[in-house]
Design a protein around this motif. Structure first.
Motif, PDB file in Angstrom:
ATOM      1  N   ASN A 190      21.812   5.742 -41.377  1.00 22.52           N
ATOM      2  CA  ASN A 190      21.914   5.697 -39.914  1.00 22.52           C
ATOM      3  C   ASN A 190      22.031   7.093 -39.316  1.00 22.52           C
ATOM      4  N   CYS A 191      22.281   8.075 -40.182  1.00 17.57           N
ATOM      5  CA  CYS A 191      22.556   9.443 -39.714  1.00 17.57           C
ATOM      6  C   CYS A 191      21.452   9.970 -38.813  1.00 17.57           C
ATOM      7  N   ILE A 192      21.852  10.539 -37.665  1.00 18.87           N
ATOM      8  CA  ILE A 192      20.871  11.136 -36.757  1.00 18.87           C
ATOM      9  C   ILE A 192      20.908  12.659 -36.840  1.00 18.87           C
ATOM     10  N   ARG A 193      21.524  13.197 -37.889  1.00 16.86           N
ATOM     11  CA  ARG A 193      21.515  14.639 -38.187  1.00 16.86           C
ATOM     12  C   ARG A 193      22.119  15.471 -37.055  1.00 16.86           C
ATOM     13  N   CYS A 194      23.267  15.032 -36.542  1.00 23.18           N
ATOM     14  CA  CYS A 194      23.881  15.775 -35.436  1.00 23.18           C
ATOM     15  C   CYS A 194      24.744  16.911 -35.941  1.00 23.18           C
ATOM     16  N   SER A 195      25.304  16.748 -37.158  1.00 23.86           N
ATOM     17  CA  SER A 195      26.161  17.740 -37.813  1.00 23.86           C
ATOM     18  C   SER A 195      27.602  17.756 -37.320  1.00 23.86           C
ATOM     19  N   ALA A 196      28.005  16.812 -36.492  1.00 26.28           N
ATOM     20  CA  ALA A 196      29.405  16.791 -36.038  1.00 26.28           C
ATOM     21  C   ALA A 196      30.372  16.679 -37.221  1.00 26.28           C
ATOM     22  N   CYS A 197      29.971  15.954 -38.266  1.00 23.16           N
ATOM     23  CA  CYS A 197      30.883  15.769 -39.404  1.00 23.16           C
ATOM     24  C   CYS A 197      31.142  17.078 -40.136  1.00 23.16           C
TER      25      CYS A 197
ATOM     26  N   GLY B  81      25.057   2.609 -30.823  1.00 22.67           N
ATOM     27  CA  GLY B  81      24.242   3.420 -31.734  1.00 22.67           C
ATOM     28  C   GLY B  81      24.314   2.870 -33.150  1.00 22.67           C
ATOM     29  N   SER B  82      25.516   2.550 -33.568  1.00 20.39           N
ATOM     30  CA  SER B  82      25.719   2.022 -34.910  1.00 20.39           C
ATOM     31  C   SER B  82      24.994   0.684 -35.094  1.00 20.39           C
ATOM     32  N   ARG B  83      25.133  -0.192 -34.109  1.00 19.09           N
ATOM     33  CA  ARG B  83      24.518  -1.514 -34.183  1.00 19.09           C
ATOM     34  C   ARG B  83      22.994  -1.411 -34.221  1.00 19.09           C
ATOM     35  N   THR B  84      22.466  -0.514 -33.397  1.00 19.86           N
ATOM     36  CA  THR B  84      21.012  -0.349 -33.352  1.00 19.86           C
ATOM     37  C   THR B  84      20.475   0.124 -34.697  1.00 19.86           C
ATOM     38  N   LYS B  85      21.146   1.124 -35.290  1.00 19.94           N
ATOM     39  CA  LYS B  85      20.640   1.648 -36.558  1.00 19.94           C
ATOM     40  C   LYS B  85      20.797   0.615 -37.685  1.00 19.94           C
ATOM     41  N   ASN B  86      21.895  -0.122 -37.687  1.00 20.31           N
ATOM     42  CA  ASN B  86      22.041  -1.178 -38.699  1.00 20.31           C
ATOM     43  C   ASN B  86      20.906  -2.192 -38.580  1.00 20.31           C
TER      44      ASN B  86
ATOM     45  N   VAL C 144      27.197   7.497 -34.853  1.00 20.36           N
ATOM     46  CA  VAL C 144      26.708   6.172 -35.230  1.00 20.36           C
ATOM     47  C   VAL C 144      27.683   5.491 -36.197  1.00 20.36           C
ATOM     48  N   LYS C 145      28.921   5.978 -36.196  1.00 21.23           N
ATOM     49  CA  LYS C 145      30.039   5.342 -36.896  1.00 21.23           C
ATOM     50  C   LYS C 145      29.778   5.092 -38.378  1.00 21.23           C
ATOM     51  N   ILE C 146      29.221   6.067 -39.072  1.00 17.85           N
ATOM     52  CA  ILE C 146      29.077   5.932 -40.528  1.00 17.85           C
ATOM     53  C   ILE C 146      30.461   6.125 -41.139  1.00 17.85           C
TER      54      ILE C 146
ATOM     55  N   PRO D  62      24.400  19.350 -46.308  1.00 19.53           N
ATOM     56  CA  PRO D  62      25.754  19.702 -46.721  1.00 19.53           C
ATOM     57  C   PRO D  62      26.798  18.866 -45.984  1.00 19.53           C
ATOM     58  N   GLY D  63      28.064  19.231 -46.203  1.00 23.40           N
ATOM     59  CA  GLY D  63      29.155  18.607 -45.465  1.00 23.40           C
ATOM     60  C   GLY D  63      29.352  17.152 -45.856  1.00 23.40           C
ATOM     61  N   PRO D  64      30.176  16.448 -45.100  1.00 22.35           N
ATOM     62  CA  PRO D  64      30.499  15.063 -45.454  1.00 22.35           C
ATOM     63  C   PRO D  64      29.268  14.168 -45.579  1.00 22.35           C
ATOM     64  N   ILE D  65      28.319  14.282 -44.653  1.00 19.79           N
ATOM     65  CA  ILE D  65      27.153  13.403 -44.747  1.00 19.79           C
ATOM     66  C   ILE D  65      26.342  13.750 -45.985  1.00 19.79           C
ATOM     67  N   GLY D  66      26.261  15.044 -46.314  1.00 23.64           N
ATOM     68  CA  GLY D  66      25.535  15.454 -47.511  1.00 23.64           C
ATOM     69  C   GLY D  66      26.206  14.949 -48.779  1.00 23.64           C
ATOM     70  N   ALA D  67      27.536  14.908 -48.751  1.00 30.22           N
ATOM     71  CA  ALA D  67      28.284  14.474 -49.933  1.00 30.22           C
ATOM     72  C   ALA D  67      28.019  13.008 -50.258  1.00 30.22           C
TER      73      ALA D  67
END
Lengths: 249, 521
Positions: free
Chosen positions: B339-346, B77-82, B404-406, B366-371
């Protein structure tokens, strides 16, 4: 106006990626074009320009980006074990599962109240409904049921394109025996026939069997929500009852 | 016509011109440290979010553990988005050509204002004016349209936008803001939701707080809208370049309703949502549901490619949105945030999010991805977005769960550095002064000895008691912590003494101390 926006966004991307020519415009009146843009000014690119075929792209020749990835492309379940896995996963997501050897007509008829009105897609196997006593409307091109008519149907009976055992997922692909999307959405009860030959083990095997350009619907259990305190509740806007008839022929 | 926020002339841009940041609901308008205080004191909010995030964390762990190839899927997933980001212009062009070939119409929007204007124009052209004198559209939950403030904009243009996702409906009826990207009403419990429904749904009648009843009330409330509204607005989880297909991943069937029944469908999608090939879904349809709702597969996923003859909307539009994404892309240390797919796990694993809730972050994200995403899209100098990268203990849980290993902690540190460079005065702060002084003192043994000679005096002054408050910036530390009392002597002083004593035999006090230490091991 959006032509300008298109060129400017593509220019910004080129600039962001540090590519030469990004953001430089050679024209400002008749549709601006970023110099050196890989897409040119046509607004359409041909397949030959697709990055799959570009040097440096790992997947030259198309297909997935990295064909050496070591995730599983095929599963390990087969035969009875595979069917049992699908049954387990469908039931886990609150679908009702019925297994039939041979003709599913009696099972299907038993799932729908006799005398009620149902809709079927035009390509459905006629023999599947031979035991059903009620009003059957066939949805076909040029003879589509209106939304209020669909809303008046007690159930819809369709076939399916693929079933993925690992996730309990059934895919409808708009083929004549699956029907257009609305007919499996508006009626509150969906009876879906899955042929054993269409069952695969894992997601990659399922994706590989699909026609990408079709209007696809992946269904895993009946409509559900987890929006209230993360508690899963079955039955919101889609059909609240999903009966899956697995047919071994 | 001239759209708000658009330059009057397509001015000539140069490589050296800064890429403009985004607009809309991606700003923290008060610093995170300050605004989070208000939320931390809301016990009901903390209970609701703590309960919900722990539930979803457990579900995710269970379904992720079922897959032996999970790490390989994350890597893919990470490689594809990169790869997509590196080749974004080519993939956008390929997607555009395929979507257009199938009868879809594409619009490009540089920012929120432009996207809102495009959608408004499409709605005006396709949705009838009702008896109320207003137009109506139905909506599928979409972060992109939250980000650009579409509903608020449409309202001013005589268009009522009805959210159809249960959680978005709760938020909309409660005149509230989403606080989580997957479960926007995560901050509300069942009793609060029942109260909102009873007050705001004219036909709801009396309800219990049972989620089954509440879901049924939402079904009844929205059914007529689904069956009669002419225009729908959606987001997209995926755009598939090699087929021109769009995909929406959902649970309730409200997505299917919006994507299938109306005559006109308008989708708003960020430029970063592309995948190269339909085959890539074999990875992303495993990563996304397990990471977001903790299900093996979400109940419904729909794909459509332009117009499908005789099936679904025959007037299909897509607005491709920048709004600061290219600005994020330009940051080579931060661009993987796209690369974020908006899953919200973070969000669900973040100790900070769990305590402050999503509203403290100001932004739609919000959260880590929002930060990281909000300041990357706007620049750290915009509003108080420079405070967001500090909304983290850098524990790394977000990175561990990201499908996706951000590397969120690394980008947080990078953005803190950006913030210091951009927002903090070159004039030495108290902290700078203190650190410079400490560095000077500690780099020389004589200076250190001289400084330590004050310790017995300080001990006498404080009586060896715990210290509850310090002056100056050190007060920020002691406002929530105590400092242990000062000892009579420093370690170096004790060492010097024991060195002297070791030649002349041992001392009872010293023996006692070393035994005590031994017991602890």
């Amino acid at each position: 106006m959006t032509d300008t926006a298109r060129e400017e966004i593509l220019g910004r991307i080129n600039q962001a990626l540090g590519r030469r020519g990004g953001g430089e415009y050679v024209s400002s009146s008749s549709g601006t074009v970023p110099a050196g843009s890989p897409t040119g000014g046509e607004g359409h690119s041909s397949a030959a320009e697709a990055p799959h075929a570009q040097p440096g792209a790992p997947a030259a020749g198309g297909g997935t980006v990295d064909q050496s990835a070591d995730y599983f492309r095929t599963g390990t379940h087969e035969g009875e074990e595979l069917i049992e896995l699908l049954v387990d996963r469908l039931e886990d997501y609150k679908a009702n599962v019925h297994r039939v050897s041979g003709d599913p007509a009696a099972t299907i008829a038993g799932l729908i109240e006799s005398g009620s009105a149902i809709v079927v897609p035009r390509g459905l196997d006629d023999s599947w409904l031979q035991d059903f006593t009620g009003e059957v409307s066939v949805d076909a091109p040029g003879q589509e049921l209106s939304v209020p008519e669909l809303d008046a149907q007690a159930a819809v009976v369709t076939a399916s394109a693929v079933a993925i055992a690992q996730t309990g997922t059934i895919v409808l692909d708009g083929s004549p025996e699956c029907g257009r999307r609305a007919i499996t959405l508006v009626p509150d009860h969906h009876v879906c026939v899955v042929r054993v030959a269409d069952i695969v083990d894992i997601v990659p095997e399922g994706v590989a069997r699909l026609r990408p350009s079709a209007a696809l619907t992946f269904i895993s259990g009946p409509s559900a929500t987890s929006d209230i305190e993360l508690k899963r509740v079955e039955g919101v806007h889609g059909p609240r009852t999903l009966d899956v008839v697995i047919v071994d022929t | 016509m001239t759209f708000l926020g658009m330059p009057l002339l397509p001015s000539k841009r140069r490589d050296s011109d800064p890429i403009p940041g985004g607009q809309g609901n991606i700003f923290e308008d008060e610093s995170f440290a300050e605004v989070s205080h208000q939320h931390l004191s809301n016990q009901q909010l903390r209970n609701n979010i703590g309960h919900a995030t722990s539930t979803i964390r457990d579900k995710r762990s269970e379904v992720v553990a079922e897959l032996d190839d999970w790490e390989a899927l994350r890597e893919a997933g990470s490689r594809t988005k990169n790869h997509v980001m590196e080749n974004l212009p080519e993939y956008l062009a390929e997607f555009e050509a395929n979507f257009t070939d199938q009868g879809g119409i594409i619009h490009w929007a540089r920012d929120a204002d432009e996207a809102n204007a495009i959608v408004t124009e499409l709605v005006e052209a396709n949705a009838p004016i009702l008896d109320s004198g207003r137009r109506e559209v139905i909506k599928v939950k979409s972060m992109a349209t939250e980000e650009i403030g579409l509903n608020e904009h449409l309202e001013t243009q005589g268009v009522d936008a009805f959210e159809t996702d249960l959680a978005e409906l709760i938020v909309q009826l409660g005149d509230d803001k989403p606080s989580h990207i997957l479960v926007p009403a995560i901050h509300r419990n069942r009793n609060e939701i029942r109260d909102i429904f009873e007050e705001k749904m004219p036909d709801a009648g009396e309800l219990t707080n049972d989620p089954v009843d509440l879901a049924e009330a939402a079904r009844r409330h929205l059914r007529h809208k689904f069956l009669t509204t002419k225009v729908a607005v959606s987001g997209a989880n995926f755009g598939i370049a090699d087929t021109g297909s769009l995909g929406v991943v959902e649970s309730e069937g409200n997505g299917r309703m919006c994507l299938t029944l109306p005559e006109t469908l308008i989708t708003v999608m960020g430029i970063e949502k592309l995948l190269p090939s339909f085959d890539d879904l074999e990875v992303f349809l495993q990563l996304l549901p397990r990471s977001s709702t903790g299900e093996r597969m979400n109940p419904y996923t729909s794909f459509w490619t332009g117009v499908t003859e005789g099936d679904g909307p025959q007037n299909v539009h897509l607005v491709i949105l920048d709004n600061g994404r290219t600005r994020a892309l330009a940051d080579e240390h931060g661009r993987t945030a796209l690369n974020c797919i908006r899953c919200s796990a973070c969000m669900n694993v973040c100790p900070v999010y769990e305590r402050t809730g999503g509203h403290a972050y100001g932004s739609t994200y919000p959260g880590p991805i929002g930060a990281i995403l909000s300041p990357l899209m706007t620049g750290v100098e915009a509003e108080e977005n420079g405070s967001l990268p500090y909304a983290s203990s850098l524990c790394g849980a977000c990175y561990d769960v990201c499908p996706v290993k951000i590397n969120i902690p690394e980008i947080l540190v990078h953005l803190r550095n950006e913030d210091v460079e951009a927002n903090h005065s070159p004039v030495s702060s108290q902290l700078d002064g203190a650190l410079t002084g400490a560095s000077w003192m500690m780099s020389d043994a004589k200076r250190m000895t001289a400084a330590e000679s004050g310790i017995p005096f300080a001990h006498a002054v404080t009586g060896g008691d715990q210290i509850n408050s310090l002056p100056g910036i050190a007060g920020a530390w002691t406002s929530s912590r105590d400092i242990p009392g000062l000892p009579e002597k420093s370690f170096r002083q004790l060492w010097a003494e024991s060195e002297g004593e070791s030649h002349g035999g041992s001392d009872g006090e010293e023996d006692g101390k070393s035994e005590g230490e031994g017991d602890e091991r």
